[in-house]
Design a protein around this motif. Sequence first.
Motif, PDB file in Angstrom:
ATOM      1  N   ILE A  59      56.665 115.110  56.994  1.00 48.18           N
ATOM      2  CA  ILE A  59      58.024 115.217  57.526  1.00 48.18           C
ATOM      3  C   ILE A  59      58.000 115.134  59.044  1.00 48.18           C
ATOM      4  CG2 ILE A  59      59.990 116.785  57.764  1.00 48.18           C
ATOM      5  CD1 ILE A  59      59.209 117.750  54.836  1.00 48.18           C
ATOM      6  N   LYS A  90      61.361 106.573  52.574  1.00 47.88           N
ATOM      7  CA  LYS A  90      60.683 106.431  53.869  1.00 47.88           C
ATOM      8  C   LYS A  90      59.337 107.154  53.858  1.00 47.88           C
ATOM      9  CE  LYS A  90      61.899 106.645  58.706  1.00 47.88           C
ATOM     10  NZ  LYS A  90      62.961 106.164  59.514  1.00 47.88           N
ATOM     11  N   HIS A 140      69.605 111.393  61.308  1.00 47.96           N
ATOM     12  CA  HIS A 140      69.077 110.039  61.167  1.00 47.96           C
ATOM     13  C   HIS A 140      69.838 109.226  60.124  1.00 47.96           C
ATOM     14  CE1 HIS A 140      65.727 111.836  63.391  1.00 47.96           C
ATOM     15  NE2 HIS A 140      65.452 110.593  63.754  1.00 47.96           N
ATOM     16  N   PHE A 191      59.812 111.939  61.168  1.00 46.78           N
ATOM     17  CA  PHE A 191      60.881 112.218  62.133  1.00 46.78           C
ATOM     18  C   PHE A 191      60.377 112.285  63.578  1.00 46.78           C
ATOM     19  CE2 PHE A 191      63.109 114.029  58.336  1.00 46.78           C
ATOM     20  CZ  PHE A 191      64.175 113.139  58.364  1.00 46.78           C
ATOM     21  N   LEU A 215      65.251 109.270  52.482  1.00 51.65           N
ATOM     22  CA  LEU A 215      64.136 109.957  53.130  1.00 51.65           C
ATOM     23  C   LEU A 215      62.894 109.901  52.246  1.00 51.65           C
ATOM     24  CD1 LEU A 215      62.773 111.638  55.285  1.00 51.65           C
ATOM     25  CD2 LEU A 215      63.863 113.674  54.293  1.00 51.65           C
ATOM     26  N   LEU A 273      70.165 109.661  56.863  1.00 51.32           N
ATOM     27  CA  LEU A 273      69.397 109.413  55.647  1.00 51.32           C
ATOM     28  C   LEU A 273      69.860 110.308  54.499  1.00 51.32           C
ATOM     29  CD1 LEU A 273      65.805 109.371  57.187  1.00 51.32           C
ATOM     30  CD2 LEU A 273      67.098 107.386  56.401  1.00 51.32           C
ATOM     31  N   GLN A 314      68.836 112.026  50.804  1.00 54.10           N
ATOM     32  CA  GLN A 314      67.561 112.559  50.324  1.00 54.10           C
ATOM     33  C   GLN A 314      66.724 111.443  49.703  1.00 54.10           C
ATOM     34  OE1 GLN A 314      68.868 115.728  47.737  1.00 54.10           O
ATOM     35  NE2 GLN A 314      68.798 117.232  49.394  1.00 54.10           N
ATOM     36  N   ARG A 355      67.545 115.009  58.728  1.00 60.15           N
ATOM     37  CA  ARG A 355      67.889 113.959  57.772  1.00 60.15           C
ATOM     38  C   ARG A 355      69.292 113.419  58.051  1.00 60.15           C
ATOM     39  NH1 ARG A 355      70.577 114.148  53.351  1.00 60.15           N
ATOM     40  NH2 ARG A 355      70.502 116.394  53.050  1.00 60.15           N
TER      41      ARG A 355
END
Length: 82
Positions: A66, A35, A25, A70, A32, A27, A29, A22
Motif C-alpha cells: 500500500i 493496481k 486518487h 501510493f 486499487l 480509486l 476498492q 484511495r
Amino acid sequence: MPKPTSLNGSKNLISLRLIGLRKQHGLSQRALAQKLQLAGYDIDKNVITRIETNKRYVTDIELKAIASVFNVSYAYLIDGTE
C-alpha cells in the motif's frame, strides 16, 4: 492470548488513511486491488474492504504494498505523519 487491537478496538491503524488515499486518487476498492496486483501483490478487493472496515489485521507485506502504490511512508499509513 488475544490479538492486539487499538484503543478503540479496531484491528488496524491504517483504515482511515487507506480510505482517504484511495479516494484522493479516485480509486475504487476494485481499482486499487487491480493496481496492487499489477505491482505484483496478491491483494484483492475483499482484503481492501476488510482492512478499511477494521475487520482484518494488516500484514507487513500489505503495508509495504500500500505504501509503495501510493508512494507514502509506513509512518504516514500508521501514524499519519511524514
